[in-house]
Design a protein around this motif. Structure first.
Motif, PDB file in Angstrom:
ATOM      1  N   LYS A  60      -9.409   3.506   3.825  1.00 28.04           N
ATOM      2  CA  LYS A  60      -8.913   4.877   4.041  1.00 28.04           C
ATOM      3  C   LYS A  60      -8.885   5.665   2.734  1.00 28.04           C
ATOM      4  CE  LYS A  60      -6.042   3.878   8.104  1.00 28.04           C
ATOM      5  NZ  LYS A  60      -4.635   3.740   8.598  1.00 28.04           N
ATOM      6  N   THR A  61      -8.565   4.992   1.627  1.00 21.41           N
ATOM      7  CA  THR A  61      -8.568   5.661   0.317  1.00 21.41           C
ATOM      8  C   THR A  61      -9.979   6.105  -0.043  1.00 21.41           C
ATOM      9  OG1 THR A  61      -6.684   4.326  -0.435  1.00 21.41           O
ATOM     10  CG2 THR A  61      -8.032   5.384  -2.128  1.00 21.41           C
ATOM     11  N   GLY A  68      -3.824   8.854   9.238  1.00 24.20           N
ATOM     12  CA  GLY A  68      -2.837   9.333   8.280  1.00 24.20           C
ATOM     13  C   GLY A  68      -2.243  10.691   8.591  1.00 24.20           C
ATOM     14  N   GLU A  69      -2.497  11.228   9.784  1.00 23.10           N
ATOM     15  CA  GLU A  69      -1.936  12.532  10.148  1.00 23.10           C
ATOM     16  C   GLU A  69      -0.458  12.418  10.508  1.00 23.10           C
ATOM     17  OE1 GLU A  69      -4.162  14.133  13.359  1.00 23.10           O
ATOM     18  OE2 GLU A  69      -5.929  14.600  12.148  1.00 23.10           O
ATOM     19  N   ARG A  73       3.188  10.040  10.317  1.00 26.35           N
ATOM     20  CA  ARG A  73       3.933   8.969   9.652  1.00 26.35           C
ATOM     21  C   ARG A  73       5.269   8.784  10.356  1.00 26.35           C
ATOM     22  NH1 ARG A  73       1.308  11.900   5.764  1.00 26.35           N
ATOM     23  NH2 ARG A  73      -0.028  10.728   4.329  1.00 26.35           N
ATOM     24  N   ASP A 101      -6.262  -0.034   4.287  1.00 27.68           N
ATOM     25  CA  ASP A 101      -5.705   0.996   3.402  1.00 27.68           C
ATOM     26  C   ASP A 101      -6.714   1.367   2.305  1.00 27.68           C
ATOM     27  OD1 ASP A 101      -3.343   0.985   4.844  1.00 27.68           O
ATOM     28  OD2 ASP A 101      -2.368  -0.476   3.528  1.00 27.68           O
ATOM     29  N   LYS A 131     -10.757   9.067   2.187  1.00 29.09           N
ATOM     30  CA  LYS A 131      -9.968  10.255   1.843  1.00 29.09           C
ATOM     31  C   LYS A 131     -10.515  10.972   0.617  1.00 29.09           C
ATOM     32  CE  LYS A 131      -5.263  11.702   0.606  1.00 29.09           C
ATOM     33  NZ  LYS A 131      -3.860  11.267   0.402  1.00 29.09           N
TER      34      LYS A 131
END
Length: 450
Positions: free
Chosen positions: A213-214, A338-339, A341, A210, A217
Motif C-alpha cells: 500500500k505504501t 485506507g479511506e 479507519r 502495508d 500510495k
C-alpha cells in the motif's frame, strides 16, 4: 498469439521457424501458451526459448507446470533457469514446491544464492522480508556520478531494478538517487551531493500488504527494506507489490463468499480441495442458522394464529442480509484502500444510519403499495404498517451491523473480510425475525397473549 501456426510448426517439426515465432511473444503469453499444449510439446517449446526468456516464463507458470518441467529438465538446464531468475521469484517458486522438488532446485543454485534464499525463507509469512529481493544497486556516498554509471553498467543486468539506487555506508541506508537525477547530474558530483535523504522505507517484519500500500500510495518503483539494526537488506518492487495486493484481494473475496482462501487457480485445485475449502464455512452457516430456527420456533403460536406472517419472512431476511452485505462491502473496501479507519467509526455509523432511514422509507412505501394491491380483499393496512416498520428497523439494524463489525475486526487485528456476508447475514436473519414478530404483536392484538 497465433496458436494455429505454432501447433502447425510443432506437428511439422519446424523447430527453427518455431523458435523465431516464439521470439515475438512476451514471457507471460508464452506461459499461457504452454498451458494449452501437452507435456511433450510444452518441454519442446520451453527448450526453444532463450535462457533469459525461459527463466521469466518459468515465473509465470502455475505450480503444476513448474513441477512437470523440473522433473523433465536436466540438471544443467535447470541450473541455467535458476541462474537467470531473480531471487524473489526463486523464493516464490520454492514456497510452492514439494520438499523433494525444493531439494533439487536448491542443488541447482550456487552456495551464495542458497544462503540468501534460506535467509528470506526464515522471515515470517506475509512479512516484507518474505517477498523482498536482495538484488539491488548499492552505491557509496563518496562515489562520483561517473563511478556510479560505470558500476550500473557492470552489475545492473543482474539487478531487479536500476531506476532507484541506494546509497549505503556499512550497510546503513543513507539516501536514494533516482536514475533520472543521476543521468542529468555532472559526472564529477558525488552521491552524497545528489542523494535524497528523505527516505521511505519498511522493516523486514512489516506486513507485506502495508508495504504494498505504501508503494501504491507514493507511486514508488521500489521501497528499501531494513532490518532491526536499520541495515539495508533488500527491496520490494512494484511488481511484487501488485502481486501481494492481488493475493490479498483474492483472499478477501474468498472469505466474503464463505470460501477458505486457496493460492491455486480454479482448475488447478482438485474437486476434493474445492469441497474442503467450502465445507467449513457452509457447516458454520448451517449450524448458525439453527439460531434463526430457534427464534422462529419461539413464535410458532403467532405464526399459527396468523399464517400470512410466515410468507414475508424470506423477503425480510433477504432484504436485511443484502443491506448488511452492501454496508460491509463498502467498509471493507474503504479499510483496504485506507479511506476508512477505526477512528472514523462514529462518522461511518452516522452516515449509514441516514442511508438506512432513506432506503428503509423508500422500500417501506414500495412494499406498502404492493400489500395494498395484493391483499385488497382483506384488511391490508395493518399488515402494510407492520411490514413497513419491520423493514425500517431491519435495514437500520443491518446497515449498522454491516458497517461496525468490519471496523471492530480491524481494530482487533483480524481480517475485516471475516465479518462479511456469511456472518452478517446470520446475525441479521436472527435480528430481523425478532423485530418482525415484536412489531406484529404490537400491530395485531390477537397475537400478544399467545
Amino acid at each position: 498469439m497465433n496458436y494455429e501456426k505454432i501447433q502447425g510448426l510443432l506437428d511439422s517439426r519446424g523447430y527453427k521457424e518455431l523458435k523465431e515465432e516464439m521470439e515475438k511473444y512476451y514471457p507471460v503469453d508464452i506461459a499461457a501458451l504452454l498451458e494449452e499444449v501437452d507435456e511433450k510439446e510444452m518441454l519442446i517449446l520451453f527448450r526453444l526459448l532463450a535462457k533469459e526468456e525461459a527463466a521469466e516464463t518459468f515465473t509465470y507458470m502455475n505450480s503444476d507446470m513448474r513441477e512437470t518441467l523440473i522433473d523433465a529438465l536436466t540438471d544443467s538446464e535447470l541450473e541455467e533457469v535458476m541462474d537467470e531468475m531473480y531471487l524473489d521469484d526463486t523464493v516464490d517458486v520454492l514456497e510452492e514446491m514439494p520438499a523433494n522438488v525444493v531439494e533439487r532446485l536448491l542443488l541447482a543454485t550456487d552456495e551464495d544464492t542458497r544462503k540468501q534464499i534460506n535467509t528470506i525463507l526464515q522471515y515470517p509469512e506475509d512479512s516484507a522480508g518474505s517477498v523482498m529481493n536482495v538484488d539491488y544497486v548499492g552505491l557509496r556516498p563518496d562515489m562520483t556520478v561517473a563511478d556510479a554509471i560505470l558500476k550500473i553498467r557492470q552489475v545492473g543486468i543482474n539487478k531487479e531494478t536500476i531506476y532507484t539506487l541506494y546509497i549505503t555506508e556499512k550497510r546503513k541506508l543513507l539516501g536514494v538517487v533516482d536514475i533520472k537525477d543521476l543521468l542529468t547530474s555532472g559526472e564529477g558530483r558525488t552521491m552524497e551531493e545528489i542523494m535524497d535523504t528523505n527516505i521511505l522505507y519498511a522493516h523486514t517484519t512489516d506486513d507485506q500488504e502495508d508495504v504494498a500500500k505504501t508503494i501504491k500510495k507514493y507511486g514508488l518503483v521500489a521501497i528499501p527494506i531494513v532490518d532491526h539494526e536499520s541495515c539495508m537488506v533488500g527491496i520490494v518492487t512494484v511488481d511484487d507489490a501488485m502481486l501481494v495486493l492481488q493475493d490479498e484481494t483474492t483472499e478477501d473475496i474468498s472469505i466474503m463468499a464463505g470460501v477458505s482462501p486457496n493460492e491455486e487457480s480454479y482448475f488447478g485445485t482438485s474437486v476434493f480441495q474445492h469441497a474442503k475449502n467450502r465445507s467449513t464455512w457452509l457447516m458454520f452457516l448451517m449450524l448458525s442458522a439453527t439460531l434463526t430456527g430457534m427464534v422462529l420456533g419461539h413464535y410458532e403460536a403467532q405464526i399459527l394464529a396468523l399464517p400470512v406472517l410466515n410468507t414475508f419472512i424470506p423477503m425480510l431476511t433477504g432484504t436485511g442480509g443484502n443491506c448488511g452485505s452492501q454496508s460491509s462491502t463498502l467498509i471493507i473496501r474503504g479499510l483496504a484502500v485506507g479511506e476508512v479507519r477505526f477512528k472514523d467509526a462514529f462518522r461511518v455509523i452516522f452516515k449509514e444510519v441516514r442511508v438506512a432511514l432513506l432506503v428503509g422509507a423508500f422500500l417501506a412505501v414500495v412494499n406498502g403499495v404492493r400489500i395494498l394491491i395484493m391483499y385488497h380483499d382483506r384488511d391490508p393496512l395493518p399488515l402494510a404498517v407492520a411490514l413497513g416498520i419491520t423493514l425500517m428497523g431491519t435495514i437500520l439494524m443491518a446497515k449498522t451491523v454491516g458497517c461496525t463489525l468490519p471496523l471492530i475486526a480491524k481494530k482487533c487485528g483480524l481480517d475485516p473480510a471475516i465479518m462479511a456476508a456469511p456472518l452478517i447475514t446470520t446475525l441479521v436473519d436472527t435480528g430481523t425475525t425478532i423485530i418482525y414478530f415484536q412489531v406484529a404483536m404490537l400491530i395485531f392484538p390477537q397475537l400478544r397473549n399467545l
